[in-house]
Design an enzyme around this catalytic site. Structure first.
Site, PDB file in Angstrom:
ATOM      1  N   LYS A   1       0.756  -1.262   0.071  1.00 56.94           N
ATOM      2  CA  LYS A   1      -0.076  -0.095  -0.028  1.00 56.94           C
ATOM      3  C   LYS A   1       0.840   1.537  -0.057  1.00 56.94           C
ATOM      4  CE  LYS A   1      -3.540  -2.800   0.714  1.00 56.94           C
ATOM      5  NZ  LYS A   1      -4.815  -2.696   0.174  1.00 56.94           N
TER       6      LYS A   1
HETATM    7  C1  LIG Z   1      -0.921  -7.895   2.559  1.00 61.86           C
HETATM    8  C2  LIG Z   1      -2.089  -7.724   1.423  1.00 61.86           C
HETATM    9  N1  LIG Z   1      -2.014  -8.562   0.516  1.00 61.86           N
HETATM   10  C3  LIG Z   1      -3.064  -8.531  -0.373  1.00 61.86           C
HETATM   11  C4  LIG Z   1      -4.095  -7.652  -0.321  1.00 61.86           C
HETATM   12  C5  LIG Z   1      -5.198  -7.712  -1.285  1.00 61.86           C
HETATM   13  O1  LIG Z   1      -5.052  -6.723  -2.209  1.00 61.86           O
HETATM   14  P1  LIG Z   1      -6.289  -5.942  -2.797  1.00 61.86           P
HETATM   15  O2  LIG Z   1      -7.276  -5.451  -1.714  1.00 61.86           O
HETATM   16  O3  LIG Z   1      -5.660  -4.915  -3.521  1.00 61.86           O
HETATM   17  O4  LIG Z   1      -7.121  -7.106  -3.513  1.00 61.86           O
HETATM   18  C6  LIG Z   1      -4.119  -6.646   0.973  1.00 61.86           C
HETATM   19  C7  LIG Z   1      -4.996  -5.876   1.064  1.00 61.86           C
HETATM   20  O5  LIG Z   1      -5.514  -5.096   0.348  1.00 61.86           O
HETATM   21  C8  LIG Z   1      -2.996  -6.734   1.724  1.00 61.86           C
HETATM   22  O6  LIG Z   1      -3.033  -5.997   2.937  1.00 61.86           O
HETATM   23  N1  LIG Z   2      -6.495  -5.052   2.514  1.00 64.66           N
HETATM   24  C1  LIG Z   2      -7.003  -3.740   2.644  1.00 64.66           C
HETATM   25  C2  LIG Z   2      -8.185  -3.570   2.325  1.00 64.66           C
HETATM   26  C3  LIG Z   2      -8.405  -2.116   1.741  1.00 64.66           C
HETATM   27  O1  LIG Z   2      -7.991  -2.242   0.208  1.00 64.66           O
HETATM   28  P1  LIG Z   2      -7.924  -0.857  -0.638  1.00 64.66           P
HETATM   29  O2  LIG Z   2      -6.803  -1.184  -1.358  1.00 64.66           O
HETATM   30  O3  LIG Z   2      -9.062  -0.491  -1.142  1.00 64.66           O
HETATM   31  O4  LIG Z   2      -7.464   0.269   0.340  1.00 64.66           O
HETATM   32  C4  LIG Z   2      -6.433  -3.296   4.039  1.00 64.66           C
HETATM   33  O5  LIG Z   2      -5.392  -3.494   4.120  1.00 64.66           O
HETATM   34  O6  LIG Z   2      -6.888  -2.283   4.461  1.00 64.66           O
END
Ligand SMILES: Cc1ncc(COP(=O)(O)O)c(C=O)c1O
Ligand SMILES: N[C@@H](CCOP(=O)(O)O)C(=O)O
Length: 456
Positions: free
Chosen positions: A110
């Site tokens: 993120k």
């Molecule tokens: C460590 C981790 N892996 C994978 C995901 C999944 O990613 P996305 O929500 O973009 O599908 C998340 C949360 O979003 C996460 O925090």
């Molecule tokens: N796994 C995510 C959930 C939110 O996902 P986002 O990519 O829409 O912000 C988290 O870690 O909060």
């Protein structure tokens, strides 16, 4: 370049306006009116550093910010990553690469988008002179990354809702131990989906949203998705040329923002063979991609808590494309999803496939990868290591550092990974603002905390 809402009932927005709004006023998600072609730019882009690549990419989407300023913004955004490559691509075997996306300040993928978004917010506050209220929901990683992107920035107050008791203890500490007075970590009862619903409904009150200058840090914000496209292009350009067009990107998936970013990069002309949506036991997307049926069920806490999601918000962007960019049809399907009723569609041929992994297998996979390759996976990344393609190269996106989830890793390998920034958090006081998962309560709280006016 203008941005349109998936639901087709919002006036076109510029990039800056779409980023500021987060969610479109009609409840839909912004997308560029058309996707630029990047294929002919790739040879030149292969010589750029990560921040330079990000700057060139964003210049295509937001020409109202000069190329020189984009270069300043991205240099600043990726300065605090602890790898010179920013997103190192590690070769494990001839057929398997791992793209490590956890070298940013909060040790999860993120940071790629949220370090940059924090700077875009800062720029916006400087230009408008108005305070910003930033709101998000998290299952653990978005919240910490968003908070660290906004930490100590004048004119920004950030509110992060998360499901009480359902994020990993160190993730909670990353959000609740900053000591910063512009940060509010808010545990709410229920699941991430409940928190995300409250966030979306809060944006749905457009009068309220504009009265406090509300902006969204989740991947409903188009800047998030675009920033995540960049590391796919980066990885593609680091692969041997002869495998690029067939490589499969394997993406641990929850809210569907990460895999959508890769798929969009492919639509723009990035060579790629396929994408695999790798879910944990909360497998609504796996069931959808294998049968075309979308039916919501209860969320069960898992060893990969950040993927404990059933209502993936970016699914709406994907639907928009597979429904032929027909906004009326998107509105229909989204209201069916909101009602909880299942729906089935005939899936067109796409480059996406999917897999799921239960908790026992997560532990076994971490143990096996450690035994065979002395490579430690976090439980989310572990979900990728199943049904590996035999006929092409796989690029697994490693989405978080194993140090964020020491208990599960210890179960699998016998020892707990650590990281100095996480160790430092263990002795700090935790400050949270527990609340009901209720839109009025959240709006009142935001009003109270921002009542000192809207001037930055
Ligand atoms: C460590 C981790 N892996 C994978 C995901 C999944 O990613 P996305 O929500 O973009 O599908 C998340 C949360 O979003 C996460 O925090
Ligand atoms: N796994 C995510 C959930 C939110 O996902 P986002 O990519 O829409 O912000 C988290 O870690 O909060």
């Amino acid at each position: 370049m203008h941005y349109l809402s998936t639901r087709g009932q919002t006036q076109p927005h510029t990039f800056s306006e779409a980023v500021e709004a987060g969610l479109a006023p009609d409840g839909g998600l912004f997308l560029p009116e058309s996707l630029p072609s990047i294929a002919d730019k790739l040879p030149a882009w292969s010589k750029l550093s990560y921040p330079q690549l990000a700057a060139e990419f964003f210049t295509l989407f937001a020409p109202e910010i000069s190329n020189a300023e984009w270069h300043q913004l991205t240099a600043e955004a990726y300065r605090r990553f602890d790898s010179p490559d920013v997103a190192p691509l590690k070769k494990i075997t001839d057929k398997t690469y791992v793209l490590e996306l956890f070298h940013g300040p909060t040790l999860a993928f993120k940071d790629f988008a949220l370090q940059l978004l924090g700077l875009l917010y800062k720029r916006q506050v400087q230009h408008s002179g108005k305070r910003l209220s930033v709101l998000g929901a998290t299952s653990g990683d978005t919240g910490s990354a968003a908070i660290h992107g906004c930490l100590g920035r004048d004119g920004i107050t950030i509110f992060i809702l998360y499901p009480n008791g359902r994020v990993a203890p160190l993730q909670e500490r990353q959000m609740a131990c900053t000591g910063a007075d512009n940060v509010f970590a808010i545990p709410v009862p229920g699941t991430f989906d409940d928190a995300q619903r409250v966030v979306k409904d809060t944006f749905g009150d457009t009068a309220f949203a504009s009265s406090v200058n509300l902006s969204a840090v989740n991947s409903i914000n188009i800047a998030r998705v675009l920033a995540q496209c960049v590391y796919y292009i980066w990885a593609c350009l680091r692969l041997p040329e002869d495998v690029r067009a067939t490589a499969e990107y394997v993406v641990p998936t929850g809210n569907f923002g990460n895999v959508l970013a890769g798929w969009l990069a492919q639509q723009m002309g990035m060579p790629a063979g396929s994408f695999r949506v790798a879910t944990n036991q909360n497998d609504i997307l796996h069931r959808f991609f294998s049968s075309g049926e979308y039916s919501q069920s209860e969320v069960h806490p898992s060893h990969a808590p950040s993927m404990d999601i059933q209502a993936a918000s970016n699914f709406e962007r994907f639907l928009y494309y597979i429904l032929g960019q027909d906004s009326a049809r998107v509105r229909e399907v989204m209201s069916q999803i909101k009602s909880g009723a299942p729906f089935t569609i005939r899936l067109p041929h796409t480059s996406l496939r999917s897999t799921r992994m239960d908790d026992d297998t997560i532990v076994k996979v971490i143990a096996q990868m450690w035994k065979d390759w002395q490579y430690v996976l976090d439980p989310h990344t572990a979900c990728a290591f199943t049904d590996m393609a035999q006929d092409r190269v796989s690029v697994v996106l490693a989405t978080a550092s194993p140090a964020k989830f020491p208990e599960v890793v210890r179960q699998a390998t016998g020892s707990e990974p650590t990281h100095p920034t996480l160790e430092a958090l263990k002795s700090k006081p935790l400050k949270t603002w527990p609340m009901a998962a209720d839109v009025s309560a959240v709006k009142d709280f935001i009003r109270q905390q921002t009542s000192h006016g809207t001037k930055a």
